[in-house]
Motif scaffolding. Structure first.
Motif, PDB file in Angstrom:
ATOM      1  N   LEU A  26       0.832  -1.207   0.000  1.00 43.03           N
ATOM      2  CA  LEU A  26       0.000   0.000   0.000  1.00 43.03           C
ATOM      3  C   LEU A  26       0.868   1.260   0.000  1.00 43.03           C
ATOM      4  CD1 LEU A  26      -2.895  -0.988   2.441  1.00 43.03           C
ATOM      5  CD2 LEU A  26      -2.985  -0.760  -0.050  1.00 43.03           C
ATOM      6  N   MET A  27       2.011   1.210   0.705  1.00 44.98           N
ATOM      7  CA  MET A  27       2.942   2.346   0.661  1.00 44.98           C
ATOM      8  C   MET A  27       3.490   2.531  -0.742  1.00 44.98           C
ATOM      9  SD  MET A  27       5.238   2.512   4.143  1.00 44.98           S
ATOM     10  CE  MET A  27       5.919   0.861   3.961  1.00 44.98           C
ATOM     11  N   VAL A  28       3.872   1.424  -1.370  1.00 41.29           N
ATOM     12  CA  VAL A  28       4.382   1.496  -2.746  1.00 41.29           C
ATOM     13  C   VAL A  28       3.321   2.079  -3.671  1.00 41.29           C
ATOM     14  CG1 VAL A  28       5.161   0.132  -4.723  1.00 41.29           C
ATOM     15  CG2 VAL A  28       6.011  -0.397  -2.429  1.00 41.29           C
ATOM     16  N   LEU A  29       2.106   1.586  -3.545  1.00 45.23           N
ATOM     17  CA  LEU A  29       1.012   2.058  -4.387  1.00 45.23           C
ATOM     18  C   LEU A  29       0.758   3.546  -4.187  1.00 45.23           C
ATOM     19  CD1 LEU A  29      -1.342   1.355  -6.321  1.00 45.23           C
ATOM     20  CD2 LEU A  29      -2.717   0.855  -4.288  1.00 45.23           C
ATOM     21  N   GLY A  30       0.658   3.975  -2.936  1.00 48.04           N
ATOM     22  CA  GLY A  30       0.366   5.380  -2.655  1.00 48.04           C
ATOM     23  C   GLY A  30       1.451   6.318  -3.141  1.00 48.04           C
ATOM     24  N   GLN A  31       2.718   5.972  -2.884  1.00 48.07           N
ATOM     25  CA  GLN A  31       3.813   6.833  -3.315  1.00 48.07           C
ATOM     26  C   GLN A  31       3.948   6.858  -4.832  1.00 48.07           C
ATOM     27  OE1 GLN A  31       4.292   8.925  -0.861  1.00 48.07           O
ATOM     28  NE2 GLN A  31       6.497   8.843  -1.075  1.00 48.07           N
ATOM     29  N   SER A  32       3.685   5.733  -5.485  1.00 49.25           N
ATOM     30  CA  SER A  32       3.782   5.687  -6.952  1.00 49.25           C
ATOM     31  C   SER A  32       2.707   6.543  -7.592  1.00 49.25           C
ATOM     32  CB  SER A  32       3.657   4.242  -7.442  1.00 49.25           C
ATOM     33  OG  SER A  32       4.672   3.436  -6.907  1.00 49.25           O
ATOM     34  N   ARG A  37       6.709   6.552 -10.547  1.00 47.17           N
ATOM     35  CA  ARG A  37       7.265   5.204 -10.492  1.00 47.17           C
ATOM     36  C   ARG A  37       8.563   5.150  -9.699  1.00 47.17           C
ATOM     37  NH1 ARG A  37       8.507   2.868 -16.239  1.00 47.17           N
ATOM     38  NH2 ARG A  37       9.845   4.717 -16.187  1.00 47.17           N
ATOM     39  N   ALA A  38       9.449   6.119  -9.882  1.00 44.27           N
ATOM     40  CA  ALA A  38      10.747   6.080  -9.210  1.00 44.27           C
ATOM     41  C   ALA A  38      10.588   6.122  -7.692  1.00 44.27           C
ATOM     42  CB  ALA A  38      11.622   7.235  -9.678  1.00 44.27           C
ATOM     43  N   ALA A  39       9.671   6.973  -7.206  1.00 42.77           N
ATOM     44  CA  ALA A  39       9.439   7.064  -5.759  1.00 42.77           C
ATOM     45  C   ALA A  39       8.909   5.742  -5.230  1.00 42.77           C
ATOM     46  CB  ALA A  39       8.460   8.191  -5.459  1.00 42.77           C
ATOM     47  N   GLY A  40       7.949   5.145  -5.945  1.00 44.08           N
ATOM     48  CA  GLY A  40       7.403   3.870  -5.514  1.00 44.08           C
ATOM     49  C   GLY A  40       8.438   2.766  -5.529  1.00 44.08           C
ATOM     50  N   PHE A  41       9.318   2.778  -6.546  1.00 44.08           N
ATOM     51  CA  PHE A  41      10.354   1.755  -6.622  1.00 44.08           C
ATOM     52  C   PHE A  41      11.353   1.932  -5.483  1.00 44.08           C
ATOM     53  CE2 PHE A  41      14.218  -0.240  -8.413  1.00 44.08           C
ATOM     54  CZ  PHE A  41      13.688  -1.507  -8.638  1.00 44.08           C
ATOM     55  N   GLY A  42      11.603   3.169  -5.092  1.00 47.28           N
ATOM     56  CA  GLY A  42      12.482   3.416  -3.944  1.00 47.28           C
ATOM     57  C   GLY A  42      11.904   2.814  -2.673  1.00 47.28           C
ATOM     58  N   ILE A  43      10.601   3.012  -2.454  1.00 47.10           N
ATOM     59  CA  ILE A  43       9.936   2.395  -1.306  1.00 47.10           C
ATOM     60  C   ILE A  43      10.054   0.872  -1.394  1.00 47.10           C
ATOM     61  CG2 ILE A  43       7.716   2.018  -0.173  1.00 47.10           C
ATOM     62  CD1 ILE A  43       8.654   4.766   0.367  1.00 47.10           C
ATOM     63  N   ALA A 159      13.435 -11.223  -0.504  1.00 49.32           N
ATOM     64  CA  ALA A 159      13.733  -9.818  -0.769  1.00 49.32           C
ATOM     65  C   ALA A 159      13.773  -9.536  -2.274  1.00 49.32           C
ATOM     66  CB  ALA A 159      15.064  -9.436  -0.124  1.00 49.32           C
ATOM     67  N   LEU A 160      14.382 -10.431  -3.050  1.00 49.04           N
ATOM     68  CA  LEU A 160      14.480 -10.229  -4.501  1.00 49.04           C
ATOM     69  C   LEU A 160      13.107 -10.259  -5.163  1.00 49.04           C
ATOM     70  CD1 LEU A 160      17.653 -12.330  -5.370  1.00 49.04           C
ATOM     71  CD2 LEU A 160      17.419  -9.839  -5.459  1.00 49.04           C
ATOM     72  N   GLN A 161      12.269 -11.214  -4.776  1.00 50.60           N
ATOM     73  CA  GLN A 161      10.942 -11.249  -5.397  1.00 50.60           C
ATOM     74  C   GLN A 161      10.102 -10.052  -4.963  1.00 50.60           C
ATOM     75  OE1 GLN A 161       7.652 -12.009  -4.078  1.00 50.60           O
ATOM     76  NE2 GLN A 161       8.418 -11.853  -1.966  1.00 50.60           N
ATOM     77  N   THR A 162      10.370  -9.533  -3.769  1.00 53.22           N
ATOM     78  CA  THR A 162       9.676  -8.325  -3.314  1.00 53.22           C
ATOM     79  C   THR A 162       9.975  -7.153  -4.237  1.00 53.22           C
ATOM     80  OG1 THR A 162       9.665  -9.026  -0.985  1.00 53.22           O
ATOM     81  CG2 THR A 162       9.458  -6.669  -1.421  1.00 53.22           C
ATOM     82  N   ILE A 163      11.237  -7.016  -4.627  1.00 50.09           N
ATOM     83  CA  ILE A 163      11.611  -5.926  -5.523  1.00 50.09           C
ATOM     84  C   ILE A 163      10.882  -6.055  -6.855  1.00 50.09           C
ATOM     85  CG2 ILE A 163      13.518  -4.925  -6.847  1.00 50.09           C
ATOM     86  CD1 ILE A 163      15.358  -5.579  -4.514  1.00 50.09           C
ATOM     87  N   PHE A 164      10.819  -7.264  -7.397  1.00 49.87           N
ATOM     88  CA  PHE A 164      10.156  -7.466  -8.687  1.00 49.87           C
ATOM     89  C   PHE A 164       8.649  -7.214  -8.591  1.00 49.87           C
ATOM     90  CE2 PHE A 164      14.044  -9.862  -9.721  1.00 49.87           C
ATOM     91  CZ  PHE A 164      14.292  -9.364 -11.000  1.00 49.87           C
ATOM     92  N   ILE A 169       4.148  -3.136  -9.320  1.00 50.89           N
ATOM     93  CA  ILE A 169       3.090  -2.287  -8.767  1.00 50.89           C
ATOM     94  C   ILE A 169       3.453  -0.822  -8.941  1.00 50.89           C
ATOM     95  CG2 ILE A 169       1.926  -1.599  -6.629  1.00 50.89           C
ATOM     96  CD1 ILE A 169       2.173  -4.496  -5.691  1.00 50.89           C
ATOM     97  N   ALA A 170       4.711  -0.483  -8.660  1.00 47.62           N
ATOM     98  CA  ALA A 170       5.163   0.905  -8.789  1.00 47.62           C
ATOM     99  C   ALA A 170       5.052   1.388 -10.227  1.00 47.62           C
ATOM    100  CB  ALA A 170       6.606   1.038  -8.293  1.00 47.62           C
ATOM    101  N   SER A 171       5.414   0.533 -11.173  1.00 49.35           N
ATOM    102  CA  SER A 171       5.356   0.915 -12.582  1.00 49.35           C
ATOM    103  C   SER A 171       3.928   1.181 -13.033  1.00 49.35           C
ATOM    104  CB  SER A 171       5.983  -0.185 -13.436  1.00 49.35           C
ATOM    105  OG  SER A 171       5.962   0.162 -14.807  1.00 49.35           O
ATOM    106  N   ALA A 172       3.016   0.264 -12.693  1.00 51.91           N
ATOM    107  CA  ALA A 172       1.618   0.426 -13.098  1.00 51.91           C
ATOM    108  C   ALA A 172       0.981   1.631 -12.420  1.00 51.91           C
ATOM    109  CB  ALA A 172       0.838  -0.848 -12.772  1.00 51.91           C
ATOM    110  N   ALA A 173       1.205   1.773 -11.115  1.00 57.67           N
ATOM    111  CA  ALA A 173       0.614   2.897 -10.382  1.00 57.67           C
ATOM    112  C   ALA A 173       1.225   4.221 -10.825  1.00 57.67           C
ATOM    113  CB  ALA A 173       0.805   2.696  -8.880  1.00 57.67           C
ATOM    114  N   GLY A 174       2.527   4.203 -11.149  1.00 53.68           N
ATOM    115  CA  GLY A 174       3.174   5.433 -11.613  1.00 53.68           C
ATOM    116  C   GLY A 174       2.582   5.923 -12.926  1.00 53.68           C
ATOM    117  N   MET A 175       2.310   4.989 -13.849  1.00 57.51           N
ATOM    118  CA  MET A 175       1.696   5.373 -15.114  1.00 57.51           C
ATOM    119  C   MET A 175       0.278   5.910 -14.901  1.00 57.51           C
ATOM    120  SD  MET A 175       2.970   2.555 -17.931  1.00 57.51           S
ATOM    121  CE  MET A 175       2.448   1.119 -16.992  1.00 57.51           C
TER     122      MET A 175
END
Length: 212
Positions: A26-32, A37-43, A159-164, A169-175
């Motif tokens: 939800l944090m990733v989604l909200g920030q994105s 997208r970059a902010a969400g990916f940072g989260i 951790a790796l699958q979390t990033i992917f 999510i960050a990419s879709a929400a950012g767009m």
């Protein structure tokens, strides 16, 4: 190292857990939505690093000590809630910055600060610590070697699958956020929504009396 079939089963379950609605995604989604997208990916990266930190705590016995101390658990829970609330308030105060950033009027917040936000919010959440303490040992097999090494390997996979997953999510929400931001004051409202989301997550963490 865990056997291949163990890793495959662990990865499948981990992806499902990561996709389930929770504070991190939800944090990733909200920030994105609000910041791109970059902010969400940072989260997302910060949350992944936090997850690996919880893996180390579980492997070294720190999480077990946390589980046995209600006072420490409560203190960490309140600290995590306070941090999320502080982020939410700051986001609401700076809501108008979002539209300026998207329009190229100023420099967005450093990516490292988004990573730090995600890491701290995840790392000081005691419920995440207890989750890893309960989850990882289920995939440890005596015939595959030392338990500590296996838990660290499993944590790295998580951790790796979390990033992917969070990255997607960050990419879709950012767009989506970029498209919405073209409509007048939408960026301001997206930022306010993100602020309210952080405060809501803080309240949820602070008021939740259940443990794993």
């Amino acid at each position: 190292m865990p056997a291949f079939d163990t890793l495959a089963a662990f990865l499948a379950v981990s992806v499902l857990i990561t996709l389930a609605p929770g504070p991190d995604n939800l944090m990733v989604l909200g920030q994105s939505l609000a910041r791109g997208r970059a902010a969400g990916f940072g989260i997302a990266v910060g949350c992944a690093l936090g997850c690996f930190t919880h893996t180390l705590w579980a492997a070294l016995g720190v999480s077990a000590a946390l589980a046995s101390s209600p006072t420490v658990f409560a203190a960490l829970k309140l600290a995590g809630a306070g941090y999320l609330c502080w982020i939410g308030i700051q986001t609401l105060i700076n809501a108008r910055v979002a539209q300026v950033v998207r329009n190229g009027g100023s420099t967005p917040a450093p990516w490292a600060s988004q990573v730090r936000r995600g890491f701290i919010a995840n790392a000081i959440n005691p419920k995440v610590a207890l989750f890893f303490l309960a989850f990882l040992p289920q995939f440890v097999r005596a015939e595959d070697g030392g338990a500590t090494a296996q838990m660290i390997a499993l944590g790295a996979v998580f951790a790796l699958q979390t990033i992917f997953v969070f990255g997607a999510i960050a990419s879709a929400a950012g767009m989506l956020g970029r498209a919405l931001a073209r409509h007048g004051r939408a960026s301001i409202w997206l930022e306010r929504m993100a602020g309210v989301l952080f405060i809501g997550l803080a309240a949820r963490l602070a008021l939740d009396d259940h443990t794993l």
